[in-house]
Scaffold this active site. Structure first.
Site, PDB file in Angstrom:
ATOM      1  N   SER A 182       0.861  -1.180   0.000  1.00 31.93           N
ATOM      2  CA  SER A 182       0.000   0.000   0.000  1.00 31.93           C
ATOM      3  C   SER A 182       0.892   1.222   0.000  1.00 31.93           C
ATOM      4  O   SER A 182       2.054   1.168   0.414  1.00 31.93           O
ATOM      5  CB  SER A 182      -0.896   0.017   1.239  1.00 31.93           C
ATOM      6  OG  SER A 182      -1.521   1.284   1.394  1.00 31.93           O
ATOM      7  N   TYR A 235      -2.685  -1.359  10.272  1.00 27.52           N
ATOM      8  CA  TYR A 235      -2.541  -1.538   8.820  1.00 27.52           C
ATOM      9  C   TYR A 235      -1.200  -1.008   8.333  1.00 27.52           C
ATOM     10  O   TYR A 235      -0.481  -1.680   7.580  1.00 27.52           O
ATOM     11  CB  TYR A 235      -3.693  -0.817   8.123  1.00 27.52           C
ATOM     12  CG  TYR A 235      -3.721  -0.943   6.620  1.00 27.52           C
ATOM     13  CD1 TYR A 235      -4.189  -2.104   6.017  1.00 27.52           C
ATOM     14  CD2 TYR A 235      -3.305   0.109   5.805  1.00 27.52           C
ATOM     15  CE1 TYR A 235      -4.237  -2.214   4.628  1.00 27.52           C
ATOM     16  CE2 TYR A 235      -3.350   0.008   4.424  1.00 27.52           C
ATOM     17  CZ  TYR A 235      -3.812  -1.159   3.839  1.00 27.52           C
ATOM     18  OH  TYR A 235      -3.855  -1.266   2.474  1.00 27.52           O
TER      19      TYR A 235
END
Length: 213
Positions: free
Chosen positions: A121, A134
């Site tokens: 990401s 995350y």
């Protein structure tokens, strides 16, 4: 589908969406490639890599592994429970570790090289408020990718990460959004979210065999 169109037989692992996996498998088979599916709990525990082994049967040996499971569950850092922290880390970091390790062992034993590709990401690099677990998991996966790349290069196994920004998918609440319609997106230079097919094209390029000149 991008990998099937590039000539690969496909193994799909799924969690919570058997119908979606079956639809994708049907598309792959319609393109002329073989495809198998296998349920895989993304919270791995010690047995979590087994699903990728079952789903890898069409190719007999894994030529390419794509790690693509990633829950986010946004929450302020001070409110994140230990259980939720471990759940995110288990799926986003422990799972890719186990699947990559098992795939790398089989690729090394086959002696024909291979490709390991993890979807990380933009938050592998850039922090995001409310995404402590995350971001920690994606940052860890990014560094794990670099270590694997160093250690496996001599075996002809390339290891890469693809780090998308905001993509129009169910995860971002934009499943039915046309990503190519310009909108006011502060902080996004192109003014739109990405399209999953753009990510797939990068994965397919990284999965391609080396060209000899």
């Amino acid at each position: 589908m991008a990998l099937a169109e590039a000539g690969y037989d496909i193994g799909i692992t799924w969690y919570g969406d058997a119908a979606g996996a079956d639809r994708t498998a049907t598309e792959v088979r319609a393109s002329g490639r073989r495809c198998e599916t296998a349920a895989l709990d993304p919270d791995p525990a010690p047995r979590g890599g087994d699903g990728h082994r079952r789903a890898g049967r069409p190719a007999r040996r894994p030529g390419v592994l794509v790690n693509n499971a990633a829950p986010a569950w946004p929450s302020p850092f001070v409110d994140v429970s230990w259980e939720k922290w471990r759940e995110v880390l288990a799926v986003d970091l422990d799972g890719p570790f186990l699947c990559s390790q098992r795939a790398a062992r089989r690729m090394r034993a086959a002696g024909r090289g291979g490709r390991i590709i993890s979807i990380t990401s933009v938050h592998e690099h850039a922090p995001r408020v409310g995404s402590s677990a995350y971001c920690a998991a994606k940052g860890g996966l990014g560094l794990l990718t670099k270590v694997m790349a160093q250690e496996l290069a001599a075996d002809g196994i390339t290891v890469n990460a693809v780090a998308p920004g905001e993509i129009a998918t169910p995860m971002t609440g934009q499943e039915d959004v046309d990503p190519f319609t310009p909108r006011n997106r502060p902080g996004v230079p192109v003014g739109r979210p990405g399209d999953a097919r753009e990510v797939a094209a990068v994965v397919a390029m990284l999965a391609s065999p080396p060209r000899r000149t």
